[in-house]
Design a protein around this motif. Structure first.
Motif, short mmCIF file in Angstrom:
data_model
loop_
_atom_site.label_atom_id
_atom_site.label_comp_id
_atom_site.label_asym_id
_atom_site.label_seq_id
_atom_site.Cartn_x
_atom_site.Cartn_y
_atom_site.Cartn_z
N UNK A 128 -26.49 4.56 45.77
CA UNK A 128 -26.56 3.47 44.79
C UNK A 128 -26.64 2.14 45.53
N UNK A 129 -27.53 1.25 45.08
CA UNK A 129 -27.59 -0.08 45.70
C UNK A 129 -27.65 -1.13 44.60
N UNK A 180 -22.12 3.41 48.56
CA UNK A 180 -21.67 3.58 47.18
C UNK A 180 -22.42 4.69 46.47
N UNK A 181 -21.76 5.29 45.48
CA UNK A 181 -22.41 6.27 44.63
C UNK A 181 -22.66 5.64 43.26
N UNK A 182 -23.60 6.19 42.52
CA UNK A 182 -23.87 5.68 41.17
C UNK A 182 -22.57 5.75 40.36
N UNK A 183 -22.08 4.61 39.84
CA UNK A 183 -20.79 4.62 39.11
C UNK A 183 -20.90 5.47 37.83
N UNK A 184 -19.77 6.04 37.38
CA UNK A 184 -19.77 6.94 36.22
C UNK A 184 -20.48 6.41 34.97
N UNK A 185 -20.25 5.13 34.55
CA UNK A 185 -20.94 4.70 33.32
C UNK A 185 -22.47 4.74 33.47
N UNK A 186 -22.95 4.51 34.68
CA UNK A 186 -24.40 4.54 34.93
C UNK A 186 -24.90 5.98 34.89
N UNK A 187 -24.12 6.88 35.50
CA UNK A 187 -24.50 8.30 35.45
C UNK A 187 -24.55 8.77 34.01
N UNK A 188 -23.54 8.29 33.25
CA UNK A 188 -23.48 8.64 31.83
C UNK A 188 -24.74 8.15 31.11
N UNK A 189 -25.20 6.96 31.47
CA UNK A 189 -26.38 6.42 30.79
C UNK A 189 -27.62 7.23 31.15
N UNK A 190 -27.68 7.75 32.37
CA UNK A 190 -28.82 8.62 32.72
C UNK A 190 -28.81 9.84 31.82
N UNK A 191 -27.60 10.43 31.67
CA UNK A 191 -27.46 11.64 30.86
C UNK A 191 -27.75 11.34 29.38
N UNK A 198 -28.18 -8.50 36.31
CA UNK A 198 -28.39 -7.93 37.64
C UNK A 198 -29.13 -6.61 37.55
N UNK A 199 -29.74 -6.26 38.67
CA UNK A 199 -30.42 -4.97 38.79
C UNK A 199 -29.66 -4.10 39.79
N UNK A 200 -29.57 -2.80 39.51
CA UNK A 200 -29.06 -1.88 40.52
C UNK A 200 -29.86 -0.60 40.45
N UNK A 201 -29.72 0.23 41.49
CA UNK A 201 -30.67 1.34 41.66
C UNK A 201 -29.97 2.61 42.12
N UNK A 202 -30.43 3.73 41.59
CA UNK A 202 -29.91 5.04 42.01
C UNK A 202 -31.03 5.82 42.68
N UNK A 203 -30.69 6.46 43.83
CA UNK A 203 -31.72 7.17 44.59
C UNK A 203 -31.51 8.67 44.46
N UNK A 204 -32.61 9.44 44.57
CA UNK A 204 -32.49 10.89 44.41
C UNK A 204 -31.71 11.52 45.56
N UNK A 205 -31.23 12.71 45.32
CA UNK A 205 -30.43 13.39 46.34
C UNK A 205 -29.04 13.64 45.82
N UNK A 206 -28.33 14.58 46.43
CA UNK A 206 -27.03 15.00 45.87
C UNK A 206 -25.96 13.93 46.02
N UNK A 207 -26.21 12.92 46.88
CA UNK A 207 -25.18 11.90 47.10
C UNK A 207 -25.16 10.81 46.03
N UNK A 208 -26.15 10.80 45.14
CA UNK A 208 -26.23 9.73 44.13
C UNK A 208 -26.13 8.34 44.75
#
Ligand SMILES: [Cu+2]
Length: 263
Positions: A146-147, A237-248, A134-144
């Motif tokens: 997620x779709x 929804x917000x970008x889930x923690x494991x995904x945020x972790x992967x960005x970092x 599956x594909x999912x997406x994070x958009x810019x902005x302070x709200x993180x």
């Protein structure tokens, strides 16, 4: 020794055959509809490559059929061929011609890539997460914001997609945009795309990534900026923690350029 080759005639036949093959191949719409600023450039590149390949194919065919016709053994001729060895002119020609063709193709491709990846003013950065299947997406902005399975893009703005592979290698491809980019675990890859036609498209995974690969798709909606902002604002929804972790993590483990302590 063989006699003099009718080089002028062979060249004329090669040019004629190149023209015929090109006339058949060029009108075919190989890539389908285009919907990004890169599409016309890439389609033109493909056309040039088709003409070049037609020339090489025609040249080989003309020489092959000339040799078949000219040097055919007479009936009853059981003798060996002449023990010829080396032909400097021929060897120089078959080294120089492909070298020139390959250097031209490489240089032209480089120029096209440079042009379509030219950073524009005010780009938007969107994170694309790829995982089996599956594909999912994070958009810019302070709200993180997620779709999942649905990507929205503001029309006419350059998008920098940051690719994050969560498990194995995947590949990001919207055929109408032409650009294709691998998502590789552990590093962040970037695809730069400027969609220029509104509409709904399909994002397709184009790297065999496992059992559900063929179904790994997402809907892509290119729409006016106001509608895009409204849609993102409506995401719950917000970008889930494991995904945020992967960005970092991905950013941190991105290979350093050569000379900066990297490999
Ligand atoms: Cu796949």
């Amino acid at each position: 020794m063989m006699g003099r080759l009718p080089i002028a005639k062979m060249l004329a036949a090669t040019v004629a055959l190149t023209a015929v093959i090109s006339a058949v191949m060029l009108p075919i719409n190989w890539n389908g509809q285009g919907a990004s600023t890169a599409a016309p450039e890439i389609d033109r590149l493909l056309d040039v490559m088709i003409v070049l390949s037609s020339f090489v194919f025609a040249l080989v065919m003309v020489m092959l059929f000339y040799a078949l016709w000219k040097f055919k053994a007479k009936p009853g001729d059981e003798s060996d061929g002449e023990p010829i060895h080396g032909n400097t002119r021929l060897e120089v020609a078959w080294t120089l011609i492909p070298t020139v063709i390959v250097l031209f193709a490489g240089g032209y491709s480089w120029a096209v890539l440079d042009e379509i990846e030219e950073p524009a003013q005010n780009p938007i950065t969107i994170d694309a997460f790829a995982q089996q299947f599956a594909w999912s997406f994070g958009y810019p902005g302070k709200d993180n914001a997620f779709s999942e399975g649905e990507l929205h893009i503001p029309l006419g703005r350059q998008v920098h997609f940051k690719m994050h592979a969560m498990d194995v290698i995947h590949s990001f491809w919207v055929p109408e945009w032409r650009i294709k980019k691998d998502a590789v675990p552990g590093i962040t890859t970037t695809a730069i795309i400027t969609p220029d036609k509104p509409g709904t498209y399909q994002l397709i995974c184009t790297e065999l990534c496992g059992f559900g690969h063929a179904a790994m798709r997402a809907e892509v909606v290119v729409e006016p900026p106001a509608e895009f902002r409204k849609w993102v604002a409506g995401l719950e929804r917000e970008i889930p923690p494991p995904y945020l972790e992967s960005i970092r993590q991905d950013t941190e483990t991105n290979p350093l350029p050569v000379g900066a302590g990297g490999a």
